[in-house]
Enzyme design. Structure first.
Site, PDB file in Angstrom:
ATOM      1  N   ARG A  29       0.835  -1.203   0.000  1.00 25.49           N
ATOM      2  CA  ARG A  29       0.000   0.000   0.000  1.00 25.49           C
ATOM      3  C   ARG A  29       0.867   1.249   0.000  1.00 25.49           C
ATOM      4  NH1 ARG A  29      -5.053  -1.826   0.371  1.00 25.49           N
ATOM      5  NH2 ARG A  29      -5.225  -3.851   1.366  1.00 25.49           N
ATOM      6  N   ASP A  30       0.449   2.224  -0.815  1.00 31.78           N
ATOM      7  CA  ASP A  30       1.160   3.498  -0.862  1.00 31.78           C
ATOM      8  C   ASP A  30       1.031   4.193   0.496  1.00 31.78           C
ATOM      9  OD1 ASP A  30       2.076   5.501  -3.443  1.00 31.78           O
ATOM     10  OD2 ASP A  30       1.657   6.459  -1.501  1.00 31.78           O
ATOM     11  N   ILE A  31       2.111   4.809   0.932  1.00 30.79           N
ATOM     12  CA  ILE A  31       2.137   5.466   2.240  1.00 30.79           C
ATOM     13  C   ILE A  31       1.272   6.738   2.256  1.00 30.79           C
ATOM     14  CG2 ILE A  31       4.137   7.009   1.913  1.00 30.79           C
ATOM     15  CD1 ILE A  31       5.223   5.872   4.593  1.00 30.79           C
ATOM     16  N   ASN A  87       4.675   6.319 -13.792  1.00 28.16           N
ATOM     17  CA  ASN A  87       5.339   7.591 -14.058  1.00 28.16           C
ATOM     18  C   ASN A  87       6.783   7.324 -14.465  1.00 28.16           C
ATOM     19  OD1 ASN A  87       3.089   9.176 -13.334  1.00 28.16           O
ATOM     20  ND2 ASN A  87       3.594   8.990 -11.163  1.00 28.16           N
ATOM     21  N   GLU A  95       8.989  10.032  -8.595  1.00 28.30           N
ATOM     22  CA  GLU A  95       9.745  10.457  -7.413  1.00 28.30           C
ATOM     23  C   GLU A  95      10.695   9.380  -6.903  1.00 28.30           C
ATOM     24  OE1 GLU A  95       6.767  11.816  -4.659  1.00 28.30           O
ATOM     25  OE2 GLU A  95       6.559  13.729  -5.706  1.00 28.30           O
ATOM     26  N   VAL A  96      10.288   8.122  -6.998  1.00 28.33           N
ATOM     27  CA  VAL A  96      11.134   7.021  -6.516  1.00 28.33           C
ATOM     28  C   VAL A  96      11.685   6.278  -7.733  1.00 28.33           C
ATOM     29  CG1 VAL A  96      11.223   4.931  -5.123  1.00 28.33           C
ATOM     30  CG2 VAL A  96       9.719   6.812  -4.426  1.00 28.33           C
ATOM     31  N   HIS A 100       7.680   1.439 -10.709  1.00 26.81           N
ATOM     32  CA  HIS A 100       6.508   0.993  -9.946  1.00 26.81           C
ATOM     33  C   HIS A 100       5.243   1.312 -10.719  1.00 26.81           C
ATOM     34  CE1 HIS A 100       7.806   5.004  -8.615  1.00 26.81           C
ATOM     35  NE2 HIS A 100       6.526   5.316  -8.501  1.00 26.81           N
ATOM     36  N   MET A 101       4.286   0.417 -10.588  1.00 25.12           N
ATOM     37  CA  MET A 101       2.964   0.598 -11.171  1.00 25.12           C
ATOM     38  C   MET A 101       2.002   0.961 -10.039  1.00 25.12           C
ATOM     39  SD  MET A 101       0.645  -2.395 -12.858  1.00 25.12           S
ATOM     40  CE  MET A 101       1.407  -2.470 -14.482  1.00 25.12           C
ATOM     41  N   HIS A 102       1.328   2.118 -10.183  1.00 27.32           N
ATOM     42  CA  HIS A 102       0.298   2.477  -9.213  1.00 27.32           C
ATOM     43  C   HIS A 102      -0.999   1.769  -9.601  1.00 27.32           C
ATOM     44  CE1 HIS A 102       2.307   6.206  -7.520  1.00 27.32           C
ATOM     45  NE2 HIS A 102       2.955   6.115  -8.662  1.00 27.32           N
TER      46      HIS A 102
END
Ligand code: 5GP
Length: 115
Positions: A29-31, A87, A95-96, A100-102
């Protein structure tokens, strides 16, 4: 290639709400969730950006989609639909620097881009 905090999450060196992990990918889970369901699905191998993917990464990249499908079903967002987003670098607002896939879901998400 510099490791990011995501490598530490994969190795469970720092806490994260991991919802899925196998030999190729990890999902957590995204923070800072931007939707009722907001999960990040990442390759265990450090691939910094979408601009760095290689043919040898296709198994992990394909797994990211099948895992996204399973997580969406488990989260109860599959029927209404959801958004998968990657992104890439500065203009993509990444940003990271660990690919990564949201997975966003749980509410109508509106149009794809905002200014
Ligand atoms: P990006 O803008 O790079 O596509 O998205 C990075 C995402 O990672 C952001 O949504 C941010 O909230 C999330 N994130 C950054 N650091 C951490 C962390 O330490 N743990 C978790 N769970 N998510 C993080």
């Amino acid at each position: 290639m510099e490791e990011t905090i995501f490598s530490k999450i994969i190795r469970k060196e720092i806490p994260a709400d991991i919802v899925y992990q196998d030999d190729l990918v990890t999902a957590f889970r995204d923070i800072n969730p931007q939707a009722p369901t907001h999960i990040l699905i990442i390759p265990n191998k450090l691939i910094p950006t979408a601009a760095d993917v290689e043919v040898e990464d296709e198994a992990a990249l394909g797994r990211m989609f099948t895992v996204a499908r399973k997580i969406a079903e488990k989260e109860g967002v599959a029927e209404d639909g959801y958004r998968l987003l990657v992104n890439c670098k500065e203009h993509g607002h990444q940003e990271v620097m660990h690919l990564h896939m949201h997975l966003f879901g749980g509410k109508p998400l509106g149009r794809m881009l905002s200014a």
